[in-house]
Design a protein around this motif. Structure first.
Motif, PDB file in Angstrom:
ATOM      1  N   VAL B 135       0.846  -1.210   0.000  1.00 14.25           N
ATOM      2  CA  VAL B 135       0.000   0.000   0.000  1.00 14.25           C
ATOM      3  C   VAL B 135       0.875   1.252   0.000  1.00 14.25           C
ATOM      4  O   VAL B 135       0.577   2.236  -0.692  1.00 14.25           O
ATOM      5  N   ALA B 136       1.978   1.177   0.756  1.00 14.50           N
ATOM      6  CA  ALA B 136       2.915   2.321   0.766  1.00 14.50           C
ATOM      7  C   ALA B 136       3.517   2.526  -0.623  1.00 14.50           C
ATOM      8  O   ALA B 136       3.604   3.651  -1.119  1.00 14.50           O
ATOM      9  N   LEU B 137       3.907   1.423  -1.261  1.00 16.94           N
ATOM     10  CA  LEU B 137       4.496   1.502  -2.602  1.00 16.94           C
ATOM     11  C   LEU B 137       3.477   2.083  -3.606  1.00 16.94           C
ATOM     12  O   LEU B 137       3.805   2.982  -4.389  1.00 16.94           O
ATOM     13  N   PHE B 138       2.256   1.570  -3.514  1.00 14.88           N
ATOM     14  CA  PHE B 138       1.240   2.089  -4.433  1.00 14.88           C
ATOM     15  C   PHE B 138       0.878   3.536  -4.107  1.00 14.88           C
ATOM     16  O   PHE B 138       0.489   4.301  -4.988  1.00 14.88           O
ATOM     17  N   GLY B 139       1.016   3.882  -2.824  1.00  9.32           N
ATOM     18  CA  GLY B 139       0.811   5.285  -2.451  1.00  9.32           C
ATOM     19  C   GLY B 139       1.804   6.181  -3.180  1.00  9.32           C
ATOM     20  O   GLY B 139       1.442   7.238  -3.715  1.00  9.32           O
ATOM     21  N   LEU B 140       3.062   5.726  -3.236  1.00  5.50           N
ATOM     22  CA  LEU B 140       4.099   6.491  -3.952  1.00  5.50           C
ATOM     23  C   LEU B 140       3.735   6.621  -5.440  1.00  5.50           C
ATOM     24  O   LEU B 140       3.881   7.687  -6.038  1.00  5.50           O
ATOM     25  N   ILE B 141       3.251   5.524  -6.010  1.00 10.29           N
ATOM     26  CA  ILE B 141       2.917   5.532  -7.446  1.00 10.29           C
ATOM     27  C   ILE B 141       1.703   6.438  -7.711  1.00 10.29           C
ATOM     28  O   ILE B 141       1.710   7.242  -8.652  1.00 10.29           O
ATOM     29  N   HIS B 142       0.694   6.327  -6.864  1.00 15.96           N
ATOM     30  CA  HIS B 142      -0.483   7.191  -7.045  1.00 15.96           C
ATOM     31  C   HIS B 142      -0.086   8.662  -6.886  1.00 15.96           C
ATOM     32  O   HIS B 142      -0.582   9.527  -7.599  1.00 15.96           O
ATOM     33  N   GLY B 143       0.811   8.926  -5.937  1.00 16.58           N
ATOM     34  CA  GLY B 143       1.286  10.298  -5.745  1.00 16.58           C
ATOM     35  C   GLY B 143       2.007  10.813  -6.976  1.00 16.58           C
ATOM     36  O   GLY B 143       1.850  11.981  -7.369  1.00 16.58           O
ATOM     37  N   PHE B 144       2.763   9.934  -7.612  1.00 12.19           N
ATOM     38  CA  PHE B 144       3.465  10.338  -8.829  1.00 12.19           C
ATOM     39  C   PHE B 144       2.458  10.617  -9.951  1.00 12.19           C
ATOM     40  O   PHE B 144       2.635  11.543 -10.751  1.00 12.19           O
ATOM     41  N   GLY B 145       1.383   9.809  -9.958  1.00 10.54           N
ATOM     42  CA  GLY B 145       0.304  10.053 -10.941  1.00 10.54           C
ATOM     43  C   GLY B 145      -0.341  11.411 -10.702  1.00 10.54           C
ATOM     44  O   GLY B 145      -0.587  12.174 -11.643  1.00 10.54           O
ATOM     45  N   LEU B 146      -0.595  11.708  -9.432  1.00 10.67           N
ATOM     46  CA  LEU B 146      -1.181  13.014  -9.101  1.00 10.67           C
ATOM     47  C   LEU B 146      -0.225  14.140  -9.476  1.00 10.67           C
ATOM     48  O   LEU B 146      -0.643  15.206  -9.934  1.00 10.67           O
ATOM     49  N   SER B 147       1.059  13.880  -9.284  1.00  8.09           N
ATOM     50  CA  SER B 147       2.074  14.889  -9.609  1.00  8.09           C
ATOM     51  C   SER B 147       2.131  15.156 -11.116  1.00  8.09           C
ATOM     52  O   SER B 147       2.181  16.316 -11.544  1.00  8.09           O
TER      53      SER B 147
END
Lengths: 339, 225
Positions: B135-147
């Motif tokens: 979930v932490a890893l996917f959080g990073l990926i989703h954050g990059f998507g938002l970025s």
């Protein structure tokens, strides 16, 4: 004589005659939104020098038909390269801002002068020098710059975009730039001492709001101003201040600038004449720029977002949502039946 | 049975307002950002989270698996920390990537969550990765998507960091607003004797949606180049 020579040497190193623009992050503002307009002295992408206050002959903002002078104390130097004005528009409307600088002289060797004419797009003068076999002649040029920006505050449009500031040279749009959209074109009239200037070369280009091309990594300068400004990279022949559209004014001094995409547009021209029978000057130039921003129409019939950048909006979400609910429902019945 | 019907009906009406929002979000957002101050970034961040179905599907997948409120809080906190790091960091540093590729990876995260919730790893006799770490890893990926999304807007140069933080704040507001009904639906549906079928239906849907979104984004990537 020595005094003149010293002055000219001083001018080469300390005076600036790079392109001058009034540049903003966004030309779309809201009422009471603090905004910054920067004097970009160099290229539209990179300013190389500030503008000292004593150079500014006029600085004005026009709104609702009223022209208000910008006090010289309002300008601040962000650093050693950019002079800025922080302001907060109080009313909606299409604003016009203008800055006019006093004439200054610069001495250039023949080579430098020819190079500057080529790279800054003063091609008519370069041709004239070739025709008259004057390419070996050094030059002492008087230059002055007159720049304008048109920005939109809120939604209400006013007629201030059409104001003539009375500068020695200036662009005046024929229609409100903020009633033009990407994919269209904008007619601009070039006025010299208040009269239409025909057959004048004009250059127009634009920066996309994001991921715009930049020349910052390239060594890029001319020896024509306060700091050395020379083209010394391998792409020297390809690079110039004249990227984008090269246009020529018609008999009424009008050019039609194409607005192919959303972006911040900058239009520039240098009107140069030879000076005869002057003990010091050989040439006189008047520089004009105009900046404004163009966006696209937002009607459902005119929606033209680049799918590559805004792909989410290109997907019909209502199909996704309805499809999702139906799919969950179907799956539920399947698994319920199974169980 | 009735409860699950209600859940599906509620799901429909919950999503119904997004039908109106779904049209032309990008251009509208850009205009809001142009005209507004920092609050506009909060608004656009919240709107993007509320209308970004890939993020919502992943969150739904995470929450669906969890029973206690404490666990939900823990996992959502980890997800939030993850996406804050990349959203703020990548935007501030100007790190970006092709939006289609990033969104394709986010689609895979949706697929992954559905697969995991359905016990896919157990069925394949593979040890499932640590859930919290994933979930932490996917959080990073989703954050990059938002970025990458935020960086596709014209943000200007003024108050750059403040704008990023406000967008991030908006994302968190949107996330909380989205989580409330999601948790409500899941809690409510748990009371039904048909919850098992609903659980499978939703998680199979996540798998199908993840695959669909992945291919949709890849199509966009290849067609757009």
């Amino acid at each position: 004589m020595m005094r003149k020579i010293l002055f000219l040497v001083f001018a080469i190193f300390l005076l600036c005659s790079h392109d001058l623009y009034l540049k903003m992050d966004s030309y779309f503002l809201d009422v009471n939104q603090e905004a910054v307009v920067s004097l970009y002295n160099g290229t539209f992408e990179k300013s190389e020098n500030i503008i000292t206050r004593n150079r500014i002959q006029d600085a004005s903002i026009v709104i609702n038909g009223k022209r208000k002078a910008i006090d010289s104390t309002q300008w601040i130097d962000k650093d050693t390269t950019i002079t800025q004005l922080v302001f907060t528009p109080q009313k909606e409307g299409t604003y016009l801002a203008g800055v006019s600088t006093k004439p200054r002289n610069i001495a250039l060797s023949a080579d430098k002068f020819n190079s500057y004419l080529e790279h800054d797009g003063v091609l008519d003068m370069l041709e004239a020098r070739k025709r008259q076999d004057l390419l070996e002649e050094d030059a002492v040029e008087s230059y002055q710059k007159h720049v304008k920006a048109i920005y939109q505050v809120g939604k209400a449009k006013t007629q201030d975009w059409s104001a003539v500031l009375g500068y020695p040279i200036e662009f005046v749009p024929k229609v409100n730039p903020y009633e033009k959209y990407s994919g269209e074109s904008l007619a601009l009239q070039l006025l010299l001492d208040g009269k239409p200037l025909p057959n004048q070369l004009v250059y127009a280009d634009y920066l996309q709001p994001k991921n715009s091309h930049s020349h910052e990594s390239e060594a890029h300068s001319h020896e024509h101003g306060e700091s050395t400004h020379s083209h010394d990279n391998a792409k020297q022949e390809e690079h110039s201040h004249t990227s984008g559209q090269q246009l020529r004014t018609n008999e009424e001094g009008i050019v039609e600038v194409q607005l192919p995409e959303d972006g911040i547009y900058y239009v520039r021209t240098i009107y140069m004449t030879s000076v005869d029978n002057h003990e010091e000057l050989t040439h006189e130039s008047k520089w004009a720029t105009l900046t404004f921003e163009v966006t696209h129409k937002h009607g459902s019939d005119t929606h033209t977002h680049d799918e590559d950048h805004h792909h989410e909006s290109s997907f019909p979400k209502w199909i996704f949502i309805l499809g999702s609910v139906v799919l969950v429902g179907i799956l539920f019945f399947v698994f319920r039946k199974k169980s | 049975m009735k409860i699950v019907y209600h859940s599906i009906t509620f799901l429909f009406f919950l999503l119904f307002p997004f039908l109106a929002l779904a049209h032309d979000v990008s251009s509208a957002d850009q205009e809001i950002l142009r005209a507004g101050g920092l609050l506009a970034y909060v608004r656009v961040g919240a709107t993007h989270m509320l209308t970004g179905y890939d993020h919502l599907l992943f969150l739904a997948g995470v929450v669906f698996y969890l029973n206690s409120f404490k666990d939900i809080l823990k996992f959502i906190t980890i997800f939030t920390i993850g996406h804050c790091i990349t959203l703020i960091g990548a935007t501030y540093l100007g790190v970006t990537a092709n939006e289609h590729i990033v969104d394709a990876v986010i689609a895979l995260s949706v697929l992954y969550k559905g697969f995991e919730n359905l016990g896919g790893f157990e069925k394949l006799k593979i040890t499932s990765p640590n859930l919290l770490a994933m979930v932490a890893l996917f959080g990073l990926i989703h954050g990059f998507g938002l970025s990458t999304r935020l960086q596709s807007f014209d943000m200007g140069e003024n108050q750059f960091l403040a704008k990023i933080l406000c967008f991030n704040l908006g994302v968190e507001v949107g996330q909380v607003l989205a989580l409330i009904p999601i948790i409500f639906i899941i809690k409510y549906s748990r009371k039904s004797k048909h919850f098992s079928a609903f659980y499978k239906a939703v998680n199979w849907y996540l798998v199908i949606a993840g695959i669909g979104l992945f291919f949709y984004q890849m199509k966009g990537y290849f067609m757009g180049h």
